[in-house]
Structure formats: C-alpha cells, structure tokens
Design an enzyme around this catalytic site. Sequence first.
Site, PDB file in Angstrom:
ATOM      1  N   ARG A  93       0.830  -1.211   0.000  1.00 22.37           N
ATOM      2  CA  ARG A  93       0.000   0.000   0.000  1.00 22.37           C
ATOM      3  C   ARG A  93       0.861   1.256   0.000  1.00 22.37           C
ATOM      4  NH1 ARG A  93      -5.164  -0.024   1.960  1.00 22.37           N
ATOM      5  NH2 ARG A  93      -4.828   1.750   3.332  1.00 22.37           N
ATOM      6  N   ARG A 134       9.907   6.515  -2.414  1.00 22.90           N
ATOM      7  CA  ARG A 134      10.168   7.541  -3.429  1.00 22.90           C
ATOM      8  C   ARG A 134      11.588   8.042  -3.352  1.00 22.90           C
ATOM      9  NH1 ARG A 134       5.119  10.167  -1.946  1.00 22.90           N
ATOM     10  NH2 ARG A 134       3.464   9.194  -3.148  1.00 22.90           N
ATOM     11  N   ARG A 166      -8.590  -6.881  13.895  1.00 19.62           N
ATOM     12  CA  ARG A 166      -7.996  -5.936  14.846  1.00 19.62           C
ATOM     13  C   ARG A 166      -9.052  -4.897  15.175  1.00 19.62           C
ATOM     14  NH1 ARG A 166      -3.956  -7.536  17.500  1.00 19.62           N
ATOM     15  NH2 ARG A 166      -2.862  -5.526  17.612  1.00 19.62           N
ATOM     16  N   ARG A 202      -0.452   5.868  16.579  1.00 19.24           N
ATOM     17  CA  ARG A 202      -0.373   7.205  15.993  1.00 19.24           C
ATOM     18  C   ARG A 202      -1.207   8.192  16.800  1.00 19.24           C
ATOM     19  NH1 ARG A 202      -3.561   5.851  10.270  1.00 19.24           N
ATOM     20  NH2 ARG A 202      -5.403   4.952  11.218  1.00 19.24           N
ATOM     21  N   GLU A 217      -4.237   6.448  19.152  1.00 20.90           N
ATOM     22  CA  GLU A 217      -4.901   5.251  18.600  1.00 20.90           C
ATOM     23  C   GLU A 217      -4.128   4.000  19.027  1.00 20.90           C
ATOM     24  OE1 GLU A 217      -6.105   6.075  14.538  1.00 20.90           O
ATOM     25  OE2 GLU A 217      -5.756   3.965  14.057  1.00 20.90           O
ATOM     26  N   TYR A 253      -9.647  -5.723   2.992  1.00 19.39           N
ATOM     27  CA  TYR A 253      -9.061  -4.447   3.408  1.00 19.39           C
ATOM     28  C   TYR A 253      -9.353  -3.442   2.287  1.00 19.39           C
ATOM     29  CZ  TYR A 253      -4.958  -1.970   5.540  1.00 19.39           C
ATOM     30  OH  TYR A 253      -4.101  -1.105   6.165  1.00 19.39           O
ATOM     31  N   ASP A 278     -10.266   0.345   0.745  1.00 19.95           N
ATOM     32  CA  ASP A 278     -10.375   1.787   0.911  1.00 19.95           C
ATOM     33  C   ASP A 278     -11.761   2.225   0.449  1.00 19.95           C
ATOM     34  OD1 ASP A 278      -7.950   2.445   2.061  1.00 19.95           O
ATOM     35  OD2 ASP A 278      -6.900   2.495   0.143  1.00 19.95           O
TER      36      ASP A 278
HETATM   37  P1  FAD Z   1     -18.405   0.052   7.241  1.00 19.68           P
HETATM   38  O1  FAD Z   1     -18.059   1.477   7.165  1.00 19.68           O
HETATM   39  O2  FAD Z   1     -17.729  -0.779   8.289  1.00 19.68           O
HETATM   40  O3  FAD Z   1     -20.001  -0.051   7.445  1.00 19.68           O
HETATM   41  C1  FAD Z   1     -20.648  -1.248   7.825  1.00 19.68           C
HETATM   42  C2  FAD Z   1     -21.841  -0.857   8.701  1.00 19.68           C
HETATM   43  O4  FAD Z   1     -22.622  -2.023   8.964  1.00 19.68           O
HETATM   44  C3  FAD Z   1     -21.447  -0.285  10.052  1.00 19.68           C
HETATM   45  O5  FAD Z   1     -21.982   1.007  10.227  1.00 19.68           O
HETATM   46  C4  FAD Z   1     -22.030  -1.278  11.071  1.00 19.68           C
HETATM   47  O6  FAD Z   1     -22.533  -0.635  12.230  1.00 19.68           O
HETATM   48  C5  FAD Z   1     -23.139  -1.931  10.273  1.00 19.68           C
HETATM   49  N1  FAD Z   1     -23.458  -3.291  10.725  1.00 19.68           N
HETATM   50  C6  FAD Z   1     -22.623  -4.355  10.774  1.00 19.68           C
HETATM   51  N2  FAD Z   1     -23.276  -5.451  11.182  1.00 19.68           N
HETATM   52  C7  FAD Z   1     -24.568  -5.079  11.400  1.00 19.68           C
HETATM   53  C8  FAD Z   1     -25.730  -5.771  11.825  1.00 19.68           C
HETATM   54  N3  FAD Z   1     -25.709  -7.091  12.079  1.00 19.68           N
HETATM   55  N4  FAD Z   1     -26.887  -5.080  11.946  1.00 19.68           N
HETATM   56  C9  FAD Z   1     -26.931  -3.741  11.666  1.00 19.68           C
HETATM   57  N5  FAD Z   1     -25.859  -3.036  11.253  1.00 19.68           N
HETATM   58  C10 FAD Z   1     -24.678  -3.703  11.109  1.00 19.68           C
HETATM   59  N6  FAD Z   1     -10.330   4.324   3.470  1.00 19.68           N
HETATM   60  C11 FAD Z   1      -9.865   5.307   2.658  1.00 19.68           C
HETATM   61  O7  FAD Z   1     -10.186   5.351   1.461  1.00 19.68           O
HETATM   62  N7  FAD Z   1      -9.011   6.285   3.142  1.00 19.68           N
HETATM   63  C12 FAD Z   1      -8.598   6.303   4.447  1.00 19.68           C
HETATM   64  O8  FAD Z   1      -7.841   7.209   4.861  1.00 19.68           O
HETATM   65  C13 FAD Z   1      -9.086   5.280   5.322  1.00 19.68           C
HETATM   66  N8  FAD Z   1      -8.704   5.250   6.609  1.00 19.68           N
HETATM   67  C14 FAD Z   1      -9.202   4.268   7.424  1.00 19.68           C
HETATM   68  C15 FAD Z   1      -8.815   4.274   8.768  1.00 19.68           C
HETATM   69  C16 FAD Z   1      -9.295   3.309   9.630  1.00 19.68           C
HETATM   70  C17 FAD Z   1      -8.894   3.337  11.081  1.00 19.68           C
HETATM   71  C18 FAD Z   1     -10.176   2.294   9.142  1.00 19.68           C
HETATM   72  C19 FAD Z   1     -10.687   1.219  10.067  1.00 19.68           C
HETATM   73  C20 FAD Z   1     -10.559   2.276   7.810  1.00 19.68           C
HETATM   74  C21 FAD Z   1     -10.078   3.261   6.939  1.00 19.68           C
HETATM   75  N9  FAD Z   1     -10.479   3.305   5.609  1.00 19.68           N
HETATM   76  C22 FAD Z   1      -9.986   4.292   4.779  1.00 19.68           C
HETATM   77  C23 FAD Z   1     -11.441   2.310   5.039  1.00 19.68           C
HETATM   78  C24 FAD Z   1     -12.905   2.748   5.140  1.00 19.68           C
HETATM   79  O9  FAD Z   1     -13.266   2.894   6.500  1.00 19.68           O
HETATM   80  C25 FAD Z   1     -13.757   1.671   4.449  1.00 19.68           C
HETATM   81  O10 FAD Z   1     -13.423   1.604   3.084  1.00 19.68           O
HETATM   82  C26 FAD Z   1     -15.263   1.938   4.548  1.00 19.68           C
HETATM   83  O11 FAD Z   1     -15.668   2.174   5.855  1.00 19.68           O
HETATM   84  C27 FAD Z   1     -16.008   0.737   3.983  1.00 19.68           C
HETATM   85  O12 FAD Z   1     -17.394   0.956   4.080  1.00 19.68           O
HETATM   86  P2  FAD Z   1     -18.389  -0.256   4.348  1.00 19.68           P
HETATM   87  O13 FAD Z   1     -19.744   0.282   4.168  1.00 19.68           O
HETATM   88  O14 FAD Z   1     -17.979  -1.440   3.532  1.00 19.68           O
HETATM   89  O15 FAD Z   1     -18.132  -0.697   5.875  1.00 19.68           O
HETATM   90  N1  UDP Z   2       3.307   0.886   8.341  1.00 15.34           N
HETATM   91  C1  UDP Z   2       4.397   0.894   9.208  1.00 15.34           C
HETATM   92  N2  UDP Z   2       4.843   2.091   9.688  1.00 15.34           N
HETATM   93  C2  UDP Z   2       4.251   3.261   9.392  1.00 15.34           C
HETATM   94  C3  UDP Z   2       3.149   3.259   8.515  1.00 15.34           C
HETATM   95  C4  UDP Z   2       2.685   2.048   8.000  1.00 15.34           C
HETATM   96  O1  UDP Z   2       4.922  -0.159   9.542  1.00 15.34           O
HETATM   97  O2  UDP Z   2       4.696   4.308   9.907  1.00 15.34           O
HETATM   98  C5  UDP Z   2       2.829  -0.414   7.832  1.00 15.34           C
HETATM   99  C6  UDP Z   2       1.737  -1.019   8.738  1.00 15.34           C
HETATM  100  O3  UDP Z   2       1.890  -2.410   8.764  1.00 15.34           O
HETATM  101  C7  UDP Z   2       0.472  -0.606   8.016  1.00 15.34           C
HETATM  102  C8  UDP Z   2       0.902  -0.724   6.544  1.00 15.34           C
HETATM  103  O4  UDP Z   2       2.272  -0.259   6.544  1.00 15.34           O
HETATM  104  O5  UDP Z   2      -0.612  -1.473   8.316  1.00 15.34           O
HETATM  105  C9  UDP Z   2       0.073   0.080   5.560  1.00 15.34           C
HETATM  106  O6  UDP Z   2       0.089   1.451   5.954  1.00 15.34           O
HETATM  107  P1  UDP Z   2      -1.171   2.384   5.740  1.00 15.34           P
HETATM  108  O7  UDP Z   2      -0.807   3.762   6.144  1.00 15.34           O
HETATM  109  O8  UDP Z   2      -1.689   2.143   4.366  1.00 15.34           O
HETATM  110  O9  UDP Z   2      -2.192   1.762   6.807  1.00 15.34           O
HETATM  111  P2  UDP Z   2      -3.715   2.134   7.162  1.00 15.34           P
HETATM  112  O10 UDP Z   2      -3.648   2.791   8.507  1.00 15.34           O
HETATM  113  O11 UDP Z   2      -4.260   3.014   6.088  1.00 15.34           O
HETATM  114  O12 UDP Z   2      -4.380   0.831   7.222  1.00 15.34           O
END
Ligand code: FAD
Ligand code: UDP
Length: 392
Positions: free
Chosen positions: A181, A185, A257, A287, A310, A358, A360
């Site tokens: 991911r 550079r 996780r 972080r 976090e 996983y 985005d």
């Molecule tokens: P979710 O957002 O998880 O939605 C699923 C929903 O289903 C939830 O609201 C849950 O409450 C509901 N649900 C589950 N089971 C039930 C049930 N049985 N009954 C009723 N409701 C239920 N993506 C990016 O592009 N850029 C980023 O910078 C980025 N950062 C992230 C950072 C973190 C910490 C995390 C965890 C993810 C990140 N993502 C990021 C990914 C992004 O969160 C997901 O792509 C997105 O949330 C996916 O949407 P979804 O609808 O598939 O799932």
């Molecule tokens: N990672 C790391 N050190 C950092 C940033 C990222 O080891 O400072 C690793 C870590 O395993 C992470 C992966 O690179 O899960 C991908 O990073 P990204 O920022 O895409 O993770 P995200 O938080 O978006 O899942």
Amino acid sequence: MAGAGRMPQGKTILVVGAGFSGAVIARKLAERGHRMVVIDERGHVGGNCHTARDPDTGVMMHVYGPHIFHTDDAQVWEFITRHCEMMPYRHQVKARVGAQVYALPVNLHTINQFFGLALSPAEARHFIGMRASTAPQEPLSFEDQALRFIGPELYQAFFKGYTRKQWGVAPARLPAAILNRLPLRYTYDDNYFFHRHQGIPRAGYTAAVCSILDHPGITVHKQARAEEFDLAEYAHTVYTGPLDRFFRHRLGRLGYRTLQFEHEVVPAPCQGTAVMNYCDENVPFTRITEHMYFAPWEADRFARSVITREYSATAGPDDIPYYPVRLLDDKALLGRYVALARQTAGVTFAGRLGNYAYLDMDVAIRRAFDVADHLLDAFTDHRQPAPFVHPM
Ligand code: FAD
Ligand code: UDP
C-alpha cells in the site's frame, strides 16, 4: 429468508449497514425504482467513515480514525463529488522514531535524514539497492518484502515496531500486500498517496452518506440490528456486516484488529500536523491524530484542538471489527464461510466486513457499483440473483 427461483414482486429490499457500501447499493437500486430499507445498529450513518463535530471545541472529528478520500477511479470521483463538496487536501504523514521526526512515506528526505547524507535520487537508489535483500522468493511475507524494498535499517526503524503494534503479530507472518500500500520515493515528494484525486468533504463524510441515502425510495432505520429482522419479509437482502456474524460464527471467528481511541482536548495547535505515526514498539499507541488539520480550510479558527491516540488490539466478541487480519488460518476459515455464502439464496454479501477485505473507500464504492449492477441485471430478468462474491 427468500428462497431461490423467481424474484418475488412488490417487495422491498433490505440493506444491512449504512456505510459507503450499503448506502451506494441502496442508492443505485432506488434510482431504478426499488424500495430500499437500510438499517444500521449504530446511531448514525456513514459506518467507519463517520465524522461529527466535537460539541466542546467545534472541531470536525474523524470518529473511527483518520479518513482521506483518494482515487484514480473517475466514475467513483464523479459519484462522490455529486454528493459532497470535496475540498482539496494533500495527506502528509510524519513519523516519530526515537527522538527524531521524519517524513513518510519513505522518500529522499527520509533517507538522507536517517543516514545523515545528502544523496541525489540516483545515488539514493543505488545506496538502498545495495542494502536491500534479494534472497527470498514468492510468496513474500511483509518482512521479506520490506527487506527487499528498503533494507534492514529503514525496515527496523519505520516498519517492524509499528507493524507489530498494528497487527499484533511478527511481520514475517503477514502478507506482503499490506506493505504494498505504501510507495518508496527517490524524490522529495512526501504526498502519502499517489492517486489523481484526493480530498476531504467540507461537511464531513456523514453528510456525504446522508446525501447518498437521500432518495424517496430509501428508508433508513438507525439503531436497528439485522438479527431483529425477518429476512423472509424482503425480496432480497444485501448484508454489509461481518460475514462470520451473519452465520452466528458457526464455523468459528474470523480474526480482526480493533482500535481504541483516547481523545484529549488541548490548546491549539498541538502537534502541527494531521497524523504522526509512532514507530517505536515501546510506545503503546500507533499514531496521534490532530483532527483540525483534516480541514485545513478552517484549522486556524480553533483556540482548542482535539488529539486522538490510537491503540490497536485483537478484536474480542464485543469490539468493533476494524481491520481483517487475513493470516493463513483466517483465509482457510474465510474459504469455508464463502462456500456457505454461495449457498445462501436471497442474500448478497458486500463491503469491507461482508467480504472480509481491506478496502479503501473508493474501492468499497466501486465494488458497490458492481454489486448493484449484478442485482439490477437479475431483478430486470425477474430472477433471484446468483450469489455474488468478489475475489477475496
Ligand atoms: P463500514 O463502514 O464498516 O459499514 C458497515 C456498517 O454495517 C457499520 O456502520 C455497522 O454498524 C453496520 N453493521 C454491521 N453489522 C450489522 C448488523 N448485524 N446489523 C446492523 N448493522 C450492522 N479508506 C480510505 O479510502 N481512506 C482512508 O484514509 C481510510 N482510513 C481508514 C482508517 C481506519 C482506522 C479504518 C478502520 C478504515 C479506513 N479506511 C480508509 C477504510 C474505510 O473505513 C472503508 O473503506 C469503509 O468504511 C467501507 O465501508 P463499508 O460500508 O464497507 O463498511
Ligand atoms: N506501516 C508501518 N509504519 C508506518 C506506517 C505504516 O509499519 O509508519 C505499515 C503497517 O503495517 C500498516 C501498513 O504499513 O498497516 C500500511 O500502511 P497504511 O498507512 O496504508 O495503513 P492504514 O492505517 O491506512 O491501514
């Protein structure tokens, strides 16, 4: 649950989950005349992308962790910008290693600062190439890939400790795809992403999801769990919750996780950037996020700021599942759940949790388009859709 065969007429389609996946599928189907009921067990829509203003400071919070929208997919960008005003945003991440602060992803500045050098791009490429291992063959683990990619010193400093904290296992047990991911550079470009489009919605992600759901054919019920609904009353169900939960974990639990967020209100500014990673293993959090920097257009208005530490941990039965772990055992179990999903007529599994992937946001939206097309094709032909399983 509705049986296989002809698609019943005049009924309504249930969508479990009001994150991007559920909302986009509901919208696409509603636009073609279907009646959609969208439920979510949380008190808000938007899933893990939920944003809300902190009532105390007024800062827009990324409630379930930092979210930056980035994509090369022109159709996805066109769709999302129809539902929100996407503000220009360029994500930069800093990393604390020992007493120093570096730029991520690893770039020419990081390399020169770390080794105390002033290398040109070509010299740095040669320098890292000399350190990088060429030994391991496919399939590569995260650690093999990192050693091939950046060599032992940078791996040790930036990736080993952080990855152990984030994933709870040694990087030698993780798939290389997690590391892929991130770019490496040989320039001073410290843009965390390399996609053509990047931004953050001015009014937050939840407002964008509300706009997607704002259609006369869609009804939304919050604080409603799928387990309380009789799926047989619906012509079809789209389930974006955890795949193993749908089957009441009858084959065992898929590994996730979870995250714990520790918020603190502090005088503004605090760390001076949106995200600072803490790569040393002896620092318990991964972080710190300073939320006001996700909205640079309004950041200078706040006298007080909110920071969030976090922490990552193994998800227990009552925790929110954030990251699918996808170790070998999980993949074997996933295969068995996918087989069950394929036999479950009347239900389509989608999204990050439904596909145990996983994803985005942009990929979740693209996949939601695919699922909607698949369902619409079947509904047009008056038949139950065949099970739809994305490659996992
Ligand atoms: P979710 O957002 O998880 O939605 C699923 C929903 O289903 C939830 O609201 C849950 O409450 C509901 N649900 C589950 N089971 C039930 C049930 N049985 N009954 C009723 N409701 C239920 N993506 C990016 O592009 N850029 C980023 O910078 C980025 N950062 C992230 C950072 C973190 C910490 C995390 C965890 C993810 C990140 N993502 C990021 C990914 C992004 O969160 C997901 O792509 C997105 O949330 C996916 O949407 P979804 O609808 O598939 O799932
Ligand atoms: N990672 C790391 N050190 C950092 C940033 C990222 O080891 O400072 C690793 C870590 O395993 C992470 C992966 O690179 O899960 C991908 O990073 P990204 O920022 O895409 O993770 P995200 O938080 O978006 O899942």
